[in-house]
Enzyme design. Structure first.
Site, PDB file in Angstrom:
ATOM      1  N   ASP A  72       8.568   2.684  -0.276  1.00  0.00           N
ATOM      2  CA  ASP A  72       8.601   4.057  -0.775  1.00  0.00           C
ATOM      3  C   ASP A  72       7.704   4.081  -2.015  1.00  0.00           C
ATOM      4  O   ASP A  72       7.962   3.357  -2.982  1.00  0.00           O
ATOM      5  CB  ASP A  72      10.054   4.412  -1.125  1.00  0.00           C
ATOM      6  N   SER A 151      -5.080  18.972  -1.899  1.00  0.00           N
ATOM      7  CA  SER A 151      -4.835  19.946  -0.825  1.00  0.00           C
ATOM      8  C   SER A 151      -5.590  21.231  -1.163  1.00  0.00           C
ATOM      9  O   SER A 151      -6.013  21.415  -2.320  1.00  0.00           O
ATOM     10  CB  SER A 151      -3.329  20.231  -0.774  1.00  0.00           C
ATOM     11  N   TYR A 164       4.930  22.155  -4.571  1.00  0.00           N
ATOM     12  CA  TYR A 164       3.827  21.484  -3.849  1.00  0.00           C
ATOM     13  C   TYR A 164       2.491  21.817  -4.519  1.00  0.00           C
ATOM     14  O   TYR A 164       1.661  20.939  -4.757  1.00  0.00           O
ATOM     15  CB  TYR A 164       3.833  21.918  -2.384  1.00  0.00           C
ATOM     16  N   LYS A 168      -0.133  19.186  -6.295  1.00  0.00           N
ATOM     17  CA  LYS A 168      -1.499  18.963  -5.813  1.00  0.00           C
ATOM     18  C   LYS A 168      -2.540  19.349  -6.865  1.00  0.00           C
ATOM     19  O   LYS A 168      -3.612  18.748  -6.913  1.00  0.00           O
ATOM     20  CB  LYS A 168      -1.722  19.706  -4.494  1.00  0.00           C
TER      21      LYS A 168
HETATM   22  P1  NAD Z   1       2.711  13.730   7.420  1.00  0.00           P
HETATM   23  O1  NAD Z   1       4.020  14.268   6.968  1.00  0.00           O
HETATM   24  O2  NAD Z   1       2.294  13.962   8.826  1.00  0.00           O
HETATM   25  O3  NAD Z   1       2.630  12.172   7.107  1.00  0.00           O
HETATM   26  C1  NAD Z   1       2.927  11.690   5.811  1.00  0.00           C
HETATM   27  C2  NAD Z   1       3.188  10.206   5.877  1.00  0.00           C
HETATM   28  O4  NAD Z   1       3.542   9.810   4.531  1.00  0.00           O
HETATM   29  C3  NAD Z   1       4.356   9.829   6.786  1.00  0.00           C
HETATM   30  O5  NAD Z   1       4.023   8.684   7.550  1.00  0.00           O
HETATM   31  C4  NAD Z   1       5.494   9.551   5.820  1.00  0.00           C
HETATM   32  O6  NAD Z   1       6.438   8.612   6.286  1.00  0.00           O
HETATM   33  C5  NAD Z   1       4.730   9.025   4.604  1.00  0.00           C
HETATM   34  N1  NAD Z   1       5.479   9.185   3.351  1.00  0.00           N
HETATM   35  C6  NAD Z   1       6.060  10.319   2.896  1.00  0.00           C
HETATM   36  N2  NAD Z   1       6.700  10.073   1.748  1.00  0.00           N
HETATM   37  C7  NAD Z   1       6.504   8.750   1.460  1.00  0.00           C
HETATM   38  C8  NAD Z   1       6.936   7.897   0.411  1.00  0.00           C
HETATM   39  N3  NAD Z   1       7.718   8.330  -0.574  1.00  0.00           N
HETATM   40  N4  NAD Z   1       6.544   6.601   0.442  1.00  0.00           N
HETATM   41  C9  NAD Z   1       5.772   6.137   1.462  1.00  0.00           C
HETATM   42  N5  NAD Z   1       5.364   6.891   2.493  1.00  0.00           N
HETATM   43  C10 NAD Z   1       5.724   8.191   2.479  1.00  0.00           C
HETATM   44  O7  NAD Z   1       1.636  14.338   6.394  1.00  0.00           O
HETATM   45  P2  NAD Z   1       0.065  14.559   6.626  1.00  0.00           P
HETATM   46  O8  NAD Z   1      -0.121  15.910   7.162  1.00  0.00           O
HETATM   47  O9  NAD Z   1      -0.519  13.388   7.321  1.00  0.00           O
HETATM   48  O10 NAD Z   1      -0.419  14.603   5.097  1.00  0.00           O
HETATM   49  C11 NAD Z   1      -1.005  13.504   4.431  1.00  0.00           C
HETATM   50  C12 NAD Z   1      -1.440  13.937   3.032  1.00  0.00           C
HETATM   51  O11 NAD Z   1      -2.375  15.022   3.125  1.00  0.00           O
HETATM   52  C13 NAD Z   1      -0.288  14.443   2.168  1.00  0.00           C
HETATM   53  O12 NAD Z   1      -0.498  14.065   0.836  1.00  0.00           O
HETATM   54  C14 NAD Z   1      -0.397  15.953   2.304  1.00  0.00           C
HETATM   55  O13 NAD Z   1       0.183  16.617   1.214  1.00  0.00           O
HETATM   56  C15 NAD Z   1      -1.891  16.122   2.378  1.00  0.00           C
HETATM   57  N6  NAD Z   1      -2.300  17.370   3.035  1.00  0.00           N
HETATM   58  C16 NAD Z   1      -1.999  17.613   4.342  1.00  0.00           C
HETATM   59  C17 NAD Z   1      -2.431  18.795   4.934  1.00  0.00           C
HETATM   60  C18 NAD Z   1      -2.159  19.140   6.384  1.00  0.00           C
HETATM   61  O14 NAD Z   1      -2.601  20.214   6.832  1.00  0.00           O
HETATM   62  N7  NAD Z   1      -1.470  18.310   7.160  1.00  0.00           N
HETATM   63  C19 NAD Z   1      -3.141  19.728   4.179  1.00  0.00           C
HETATM   64  C20 NAD Z   1      -3.429  19.448   2.856  1.00  0.00           C
HETATM   65  C21 NAD Z   1      -2.999  18.254   2.294  1.00  0.00           C
END
Ligand code: NAD
Length: 269
Positions: A72, A151, A164, A168
């Protein structure tokens, strides 16, 4: 996954370089881990979900040098142990990708302090923890790079996500400050700002925003937002990974302190 052009262009470029990707067990992070592995890097995937073991095993079976740690990123001891394992395996680190992130959607008066802090802890405080742990290793590298997940919400807060958005925006400020501190040591720090990437996170967003913003059926709200994107499609994890390959490569060697949108033109600032 599609659009693997980045790992083809950068094939072999990262051979001998060592990367750690947080939140790499699924979603965007797994795409990033795969892209760096395909481009020759040794990759440590860190995720709190034990299923990260399967993701890493899949990439190893495909012939890549990939290891995993269940950790974590908000837990100082677990972060230390993950970086110690990288040093034990590969004697150093060149690339840190702070990708782990979470979102919740809530109107202001229902948003508890615990929920607010939880999102800030994973999205921002953990970035600090991992950067601090990585700093001596990246300073010792001749290619030290940090890439932090921000983001579109690091550009503009959306409704029902004040925590959030704050987290970010925070990532961008943190990255700029570290870029200045670490530049004399040859370490570059940038952040990346995805728009809509269809991962588990967006399944949740579509459902929760959809129910608050109107009478949307599953898939309708995300489609409405995608229709507003100039390039008219959501991102694949590999679109994000392609940007990160460039930023971490020698071709990105004059770029630091930047926050770069990877969103099909959703934001133009
Ligand atoms: P997701 O939820 O699909 O995957 C996130 C991963 O991070 C998961 O495998 C989860 O287990 C892991 N995780 C979460 N909390 C954790 C912790 N405390 N310790 C270790 N691992 C942890 O998310 P995603 O869509 O792949 O997003 C990845 C990043 O991109 C994030 O920072 C998110 O905020 C950012 N983001 C995503 C989007 C989108 O459209 N999906 C848009 C902008 C930014």
């Amino acid at each position: 996954m599609t659009n693997l052009v980045g790992s083809k262009i950068f094939a072999g470029h990262f051979k001998g370089r060592r990367a750690l990707v947080t939140g790499g067990g699924s979603g965007i992070g797994l795409g990033i881990a795969q892209a760096f592995a395909e481009a020759g890097a040794s990759v440590m995937i860190v995720d709190r979900n034990p299923a990260v073991a399967d993701a890493a095993a899949g990439l190893r079976e495909a012939g890549f040098d990939v290891e995993h740690a269940v950790a974590d990123v908000t837990n100082e001891d677990q972060v230390r142990a993950a970086f110690a394992r990288v040093v034990e395996l590969w004697d150093g680190l060149d690339i840190l990708v702070n990708n782990a992130g979470i979102i919740t959607i809530s109107n202001l008066e229902d948003l508890s302090l615990d929920e607010f802090n939880k999102v800030l802890n994973v999205n921002t405080t953990a970035v600090f923890l991992c950067c601090r742990e990585a700093a001596p290793l990246l300073k010792a590298s001749s290619n030290g790079v940090i890439l932090n997940a921000s983001s579109g919400q690091g550009r503009q807060g959306f409704i029902f996500t004040p925590h959030y958005a704050a987290s970010k925006f925070g990532v961008i400020g943190l990255s700029q400050s570290l870029a200045k501190e670490l530049a004399p040591s040859g370490v570059r720090v940038n952040s990346y700002c995805p728009g809509i990437v269809k991962t588990e996170m967006w399944e949740y967003n579509d459902r929760e925003w959809g129910s608050r913003l109107g009478n949307y059926k599953p898939g309708e709200l995300i489609q409405e937002w995608i229709d507003e994107i100039p390039l008219k499609r959501p991102a694949e994890a590999t679109d994000v990974a392609n940007l990160l390959l460039f930023l971490a490569s020698d071709a990105g060697s004059y770029i630091t302190g930047q926050a770069i949108n990877i969103d099909g033109g959703m934001f133009m600032n």
